[in-house]
Motif scaffolding. Structure first.
Motif, short mmCIF file in Angstrom:
data_model
loop_
_atom_site.label_atom_id
_atom_site.label_comp_id
_atom_site.label_asym_id
_atom_site.label_seq_id
_atom_site.Cartn_x
_atom_site.Cartn_y
_atom_site.Cartn_z
N ARG A 161 -17.69 -24.33 62.55
CA ARG A 161 -18.43 -23.85 63.93
C ARG A 161 -17.96 -22.42 64.38
N VAL A 162 -19.06 -21.82 64.53
CA VAL A 162 -18.95 -20.32 64.70
C VAL A 162 -19.88 -19.53 65.67
N THR A 163 -19.49 -18.55 66.36
CA THR A 163 -20.30 -17.44 66.82
C THR A 163 -19.67 -16.16 66.35
N VAL A 164 -20.60 -15.12 66.77
CA VAL A 164 -20.18 -13.92 66.40
C VAL A 164 -20.82 -12.65 67.65
N PRO A 165 -20.03 -11.78 67.64
CA PRO A 165 -20.24 -10.64 68.79
C PRO A 165 -21.56 -9.99 68.28
N PHE A 166 -22.47 -9.63 69.15
CA PHE A 166 -23.64 -8.98 68.53
C PHE A 166 -23.43 -7.65 68.04
N VAL A 167 -22.42 -6.80 68.53
CA VAL A 167 -21.87 -6.00 67.85
C VAL A 167 -20.75 -6.06 66.90
N SER A 168 -20.81 -5.90 65.74
CA SER A 168 -19.81 -6.77 64.63
C SER A 168 -19.15 -5.17 63.92
N GLY A 169 -17.84 -5.19 63.77
CA GLY A 169 -17.28 -4.13 63.31
C GLY A 169 -17.22 -4.05 61.61
N CYS A 170 -16.89 -2.91 60.98
CA CYS A 170 -16.90 -3.02 59.55
C CYS A 170 -15.63 -3.44 59.09
N GLY A 171 -14.31 -3.21 60.00
CA GLY A 171 -13.08 -3.44 59.53
C GLY A 171 -12.33 -2.33 59.14
N HIS A 172 -12.95 -1.57 58.62
CA HIS A 172 -12.08 -0.31 57.93
C HIS A 172 -12.26 0.82 58.52
N CYS A 173 -13.07 1.23 59.75
CA CYS A 173 -13.08 2.56 60.15
C CYS A 173 -12.24 2.65 61.43
N MET A 174 -11.89 3.97 61.90
CA MET A 174 -10.89 4.38 62.77
C MET A 174 -11.08 3.25 64.05
N GLU A 175 -12.16 3.33 64.53
CA GLU A 175 -12.49 2.31 65.77
C GLU A 175 -12.06 0.92 65.32
N CYS A 176 -12.39 0.46 64.36
CA CYS A 176 -12.13 -1.05 64.00
C CYS A 176 -10.67 -1.13 64.01
N ARG A 177 -10.13 -0.09 63.13
CA ARG A 177 -8.56 -0.35 62.96
C ARG A 177 -7.83 -0.15 64.26
N SER A 178 -8.47 0.61 65.38
CA SER A 178 -7.82 0.65 66.51
C SER A 178 -8.03 -0.77 67.62
N GLY A 179 -8.88 -1.53 66.99
CA GLY A 179 -9.16 -2.79 67.86
C GLY A 179 -10.56 -2.60 68.45
N ASN A 180 -11.12 -1.29 68.41
CA ASN A 180 -12.41 -1.34 69.14
C ASN A 180 -13.58 -1.44 68.30
N GLN A 181 -13.75 -2.63 67.68
CA GLN A 181 -14.88 -2.95 66.72
C GLN A 181 -16.39 -2.98 67.62
N GLN A 182 -16.24 -2.96 68.61
CA GLN A 182 -17.47 -2.72 69.79
C GLN A 182 -18.26 -1.52 69.56
N VAL A 183 -17.39 -0.56 69.16
CA VAL A 183 -18.00 1.16 68.89
C VAL A 183 -17.79 1.47 67.44
N CYS A 184 -17.50 0.63 66.55
CA CYS A 184 -17.50 0.82 64.91
C CYS A 184 -18.80 1.79 64.57
N GLU A 185 -18.20 2.71 63.67
CA GLU A 185 -18.98 3.76 63.26
C GLU A 185 -20.16 3.17 62.30
#
Ligand code: ZN
Ligand code: ZN
Length: 347
Positions: free
Chosen positions: A81-105
């Motif tokens: 059973r899952v949900t997901v944020p409407f802004v999902s991050g790629c996991g490998h850009c600088m923003e995602c690596r700093s924990g800010n997936q909500q502004v993923c590039e």
């Protein structure tokens, strides 16, 4: 699968049978159990969002069970059973690596950058980085209602606004975002001022924890009224509506060194509002945007729901079918919804 589909912006959406999606190596397919109908879907359908490529399936506030898993996915399995944020991050850009997936590039946004959840199935990319396990106590409908408005409000009030117990929070606009912010502010121990033009929404705001409710049509100057009732201005103020007037009021009703958080979308003609920048400088005000919330922050929000401090299900208004949702989307601008509308049956 059955899905809501449109080929032109502004043309009546229809319910069609489309091919079932398949997962990418790092993605999953979710069997949608509930999905929220949101004003962002209306903006998208109107052609206000450049991320949307036609033809399109909208829908971004979803919860369900995993029905197919890509070969590289490690943290999730069939049936979860899952949900997901409407802004999902790629996991490998600088923003995602700093924990800010909500502004993923390289954001993945179901219902915007990709086909969404107004369908029996939706493909979700970057599953390990973005999916959130749903505790059994939280229903699919409640989880779908978190999807964008409640989670965005949580980030706006807790992380961007840094609201503290005992402070004053002003919330402009008592739709889904605003009522969420009011509930969250009250749960944090803040005093909350709710502002709207509709008496029934203000009544609900009071029920959800607002200390003061202001009918903005009954006062000459909204920001003056807020400054008066808060003894000098709000510490944190949220424009939950997204309008040049509410944005301006929200900044002007702050006390010195107060924090304004813009959550309501400012699109089309409203994209470049006039801001009272002289006041921002003189009073050292802080202005923040807030756009979604990272999946790793859901844990804090879910704990407050499980403990009973937050009850997002109280914001759920109508429950409708996928078929009902097509005309509901198209008439969203003229039809006034009370609370969050949830599609809970894909018929
Ligand atoms: Zn990223
Ligand atoms: Zn939304």
């Amino acid at each position: 699968m059955r899905a809501m589909y449109y080929e032109q912006f502004g043309a009546a959406p229809e319910i069609r049978t489309l091919p079932d999606p398949t997962p990418t190596n790092s993605g999953v397919v979710v069997s949608v159990k509930a999905t929220g109908l949101c004003r962002s879907d209306w903006h998208g359908w109107m052609g206000h969002d450049p991320d949307i490529k036609l033809p399109h399936v909208p829908g971004h506030e979803l919860a369900g069970t995993i029905s197919a898993v890509g070969r590289d996915v490690r943290r999730f399995k069939l049936g979860d059973r899952v949900t997901v944020p409407f802004v999902s991050g790629c996991g490998h850009c600088m923003e995602c690596r700093s924990g800010n997936q909500q502004v993923c590039e390289e954001q993945f946004q179901p219902g915007f950058t990709h086909w969404g959840s107004f369908a029996e199935y939706v493909a979700i990319e970057y599953a390990d980085q973005n999916l959130v396990h749903l505790p059994d106590e939280i229903s699919y409908e409640t989880a779908a209602s978190l999807g964008c408005r409640f989670a965005t409000s949580f980030r706006a009030v807790v992380d961007q606004g840094r609201l503290q117990g005992g402070e004053w929070l002003a919330v402009h606009g008592c739709g889904g975002v605003g009522l969420s912010a009011i509930m969250i502010g009250a749960a944090l121990g803040a005093n909350v001022v709710a502002i709207d033009i509709a008496e029934d929404k203000l009544a609900l705001a009071r029920e959800l924890g607002a200390t003061v409710a202001i009918d903005s049509r009954s006062v000459a100057d909204v920001s003056e009224a807020v400054r008066e009732v808060t003894g000098g201005g709000a510490h944190v103020s949220v424009d939950a509506l997204g309008h040049p007037q509410t944005c301006c009021n929200s900044i002007l009703n702050l006390r010195r060194r107060g924090r304004h958080v813009q959550v309501g979308l400012m699109l089309a003609d409203h994209a470049t509002p006039a801001i009272p920048m002289a006041r921002v400088i003189a009073h050292e005000l802080e202005i923040y945007g807030s756009h979604g919330m990272q999946s790793w922050r859901y844990d804090a929000m879910l704990r407050m729901i499980l403990s009973g401090k937050l009850s997002p299900d109280r914001l759920i208004g109508r429950r409708i079918t996928l078929t009902d949702a097509a005309p509901a989307l198209a008439t969203m601008d003229s039809f006034r919804e009370n609370g969050i509308t949830i599609i809970d049956r894909m018929i």
